[in-house]
Design a protein around this motif. Structure first.
Motif, PDB file in Angstrom:
ATOM      1  N   PRO A  38      -9.126 -53.522  13.420  1.00  0.00           N
ATOM      2  CA  PRO A  38     -10.701 -54.602  13.146  1.00  0.00           C
ATOM      3  C   PRO A  38     -11.136 -54.604  11.509  1.00  0.00           C
ATOM      4  O   PRO A  38     -11.361 -55.436  10.402  1.00  0.00           O
ATOM      5  CB  PRO A  38     -11.322 -54.005  13.425  1.00  0.00           C
ATOM      6  CG  PRO A  38     -10.544 -53.532  15.226  1.00  0.00           C
ATOM      7  CD  PRO A  38      -9.016 -53.529  14.955  1.00  0.00           C
ATOM      8  N   GLN A  73     -14.534 -56.666  14.351  1.00  0.00           N
ATOM      9  CA  GLN A  73     -13.349 -57.632  14.836  1.00  0.00           C
ATOM     10  C   GLN A  73     -13.867 -58.766  14.713  1.00  0.00           C
ATOM     11  O   GLN A  73     -14.654 -59.984  13.858  1.00  0.00           O
ATOM     12  CB  GLN A  73     -12.147 -57.397  15.245  1.00  0.00           C
ATOM     13  CG  GLN A  73     -11.653 -58.789  15.727  1.00  0.00           C
ATOM     14  CD  GLN A  73     -10.443 -58.276  14.992  1.00  0.00           C
ATOM     15  OE1 GLN A  73     -10.559 -57.158  14.649  1.00  0.00           O
ATOM     16  NE2 GLN A  73      -9.579 -58.635  14.656  1.00  0.00           N
ATOM     17  N   SER A 132      -3.655 -60.118  14.243  1.00  0.00           N
ATOM     18  CA  SER A 132      -4.177 -58.842  14.899  1.00  0.00           C
ATOM     19  C   SER A 132      -2.784 -59.057  15.289  1.00  0.00           C
ATOM     20  O   SER A 132      -1.970 -60.166  15.846  1.00  0.00           O
ATOM     21  CB  SER A 132      -4.928 -58.583  15.362  1.00  0.00           C
ATOM     22  OG  SER A 132      -4.879 -57.455  16.029  1.00  0.00           O
ATOM     23  N   ARG A 167      -9.479 -49.005  15.481  1.00  0.00           N
ATOM     24  CA  ARG A 167      -9.681 -49.966  14.442  1.00  0.00           C
ATOM     25  C   ARG A 167      -9.102 -50.003  13.281  1.00  0.00           C
ATOM     26  O   ARG A 167      -9.955 -50.732  12.242  1.00  0.00           O
ATOM     27  CB  ARG A 167     -11.637 -48.917  13.469  1.00  0.00           C
ATOM     28  CG  ARG A 167     -12.714 -48.935  15.066  1.00  0.00           C
ATOM     29  CD  ARG A 167     -14.011 -47.537  14.250  1.00  0.00           C
ATOM     30  NE  ARG A 167     -13.443 -46.187  13.629  1.00  0.00           N
ATOM     31  CZ  ARG A 167     -13.416 -45.280  14.495  1.00  0.00           C
ATOM     32  NH1 ARG A 167     -13.904 -45.633  16.329  1.00  0.00           N
ATOM     33  NH2 ARG A 167     -13.156 -44.316  14.849  1.00  0.00           N
TER      34      ARG A 167
END
Length: 304
Positions: free
Chosen positions: A201, A231, A216, A198
């Motif tokens: 995100p 995301q 990313s 995570r």
């Protein structure tokens, strides 16, 4: 499954689960039985449950649904006094559809907790471990709360976000947690570990809420549908057809490959400790529902 029907299924699941688990708070559910593991006070995830019930009430228009959601949000109030930066996510998402007064009080509490020497709102000691940590999961919710709190709130938000962006993106791998060293520098902290599903995100979502774009570094190493759902919401907050199309594709994959009876499966709660590694997670359901609601035009992207 069409987006509208998928959203209806997730919200129906939430309503049915609330009748079973209340007054406790759901955390993660067994992928086979659907039975929830619950907590007494909601932990850091309580705002997602209150927010999911709030979204259900907003879309149904049913006064009974609204009463349930309002009650859940009001029950978050004890977290105002907790020493944790996760008050950002608890109260931003938990008050998205009800109880704006709690949102204001949470904002004030976070401003009071800001440490100008560290340049952050510290992670805090509410969950044990070192207090003066910079953790990427302190960003969601905190960024939009403080960003809308006038000049002082904006300054604190920028300081907090910029510090985390600098720390998390140092080196070749994203490192989600850092602690302050005796010499005043920052060193990586092992929990959550580098490579956490995570990290990107949460950072992407915070930057989208701040009006910035984050690229990313690549695919998530650990399968985690909750990270994908986060995301998705981040992408839907960005302008332009390309991020929206990407979000739509990701939502389609989640719905067709991982949604069963309104339950988003294959979420990973804590891979490092082997806890609920292929389960339904409360925040996974929340962000899936929000993503579907945004995509179908049911809510504005910046509602929550």
């Amino acid at each position: 499954m069409r987006a509208e029907r998928a959203l209806e299924a997730v919200l129906a699941r939430a309503g049915a689960a609330e009748e079973v688990v209340a007054p406790r708070w759901p955390l993660f559910a067994d992928p086979e039985s659907g039975e929830w593991t619950t907590t007494a006070r909601g932990s850091w995830t309580g705002g997602f449950w209150a927010g999911l019930l709030g979204l259900r009430a907003a879309l149904s228009g049913d006064p009974a649904d609204r009463a349930v959601a309002s009650g859940r949000t009001a029950a978050l109030a004890p977290w105002l006094e907790a020493d944790t930066a996760t008050r950002g996510m608890i109260f931003w998402y938990g008050t998205a559809f009800t109880e704006p007064e709690l949102r204001q009080r949470a904002t004030e509490a976070l401003l009071d907790a800001y440490d100008p020497l560290l340049g952050i709102v510290p992670w805090g000691g509410a969950f044990g471990g070192p207090r003066d940590l910079a953790r990427v999961d302190s960003l969601p919710g905190l960024v939009p709360l403080l960003g809308g709190a006038g000049a002082r709130g904006l300054r604190v938000m920028r300081s907090h976000l910029d510090r985390h962006l600098d720390l998390v993106t140092r080196g070749d791998q994203l490192v989600p947690a850092w602690r302050i060293a005796p010499d005043g520098g920052w060193v990586p902290h092992p929990d959550p570990p580098a490579g956490w599903s995570r990290t990107a995100p949460w950072l992407t979502l915070a930057l989208a809420d701040a009006g910035r774009v984050f690229t990313s570094p690549g695919p998530i190493a650990t399968p985690d549908t909750s990270a994908v759902a986060i995301q998705v919401v981040a992408l839907l907050k960005l302008s332009g057809a390309r991020p929206r199309d990407q979000a739509a594709r990701m939502l389609r994959d989640l719905v067709t490959g991982h949604l069963r009876d309104g339950r988003l499966l294959d979420g990973c709660y804590d891979l490092h400790r082997g806890v609920a590694t292929r389960h339904e997670l409360v925040w996974g359901d929340f962000f899936l529902a929000v993503g579907l609601a945004i995509l179908t035009g049911a809510i504005d992207p910046f509602t929550c």
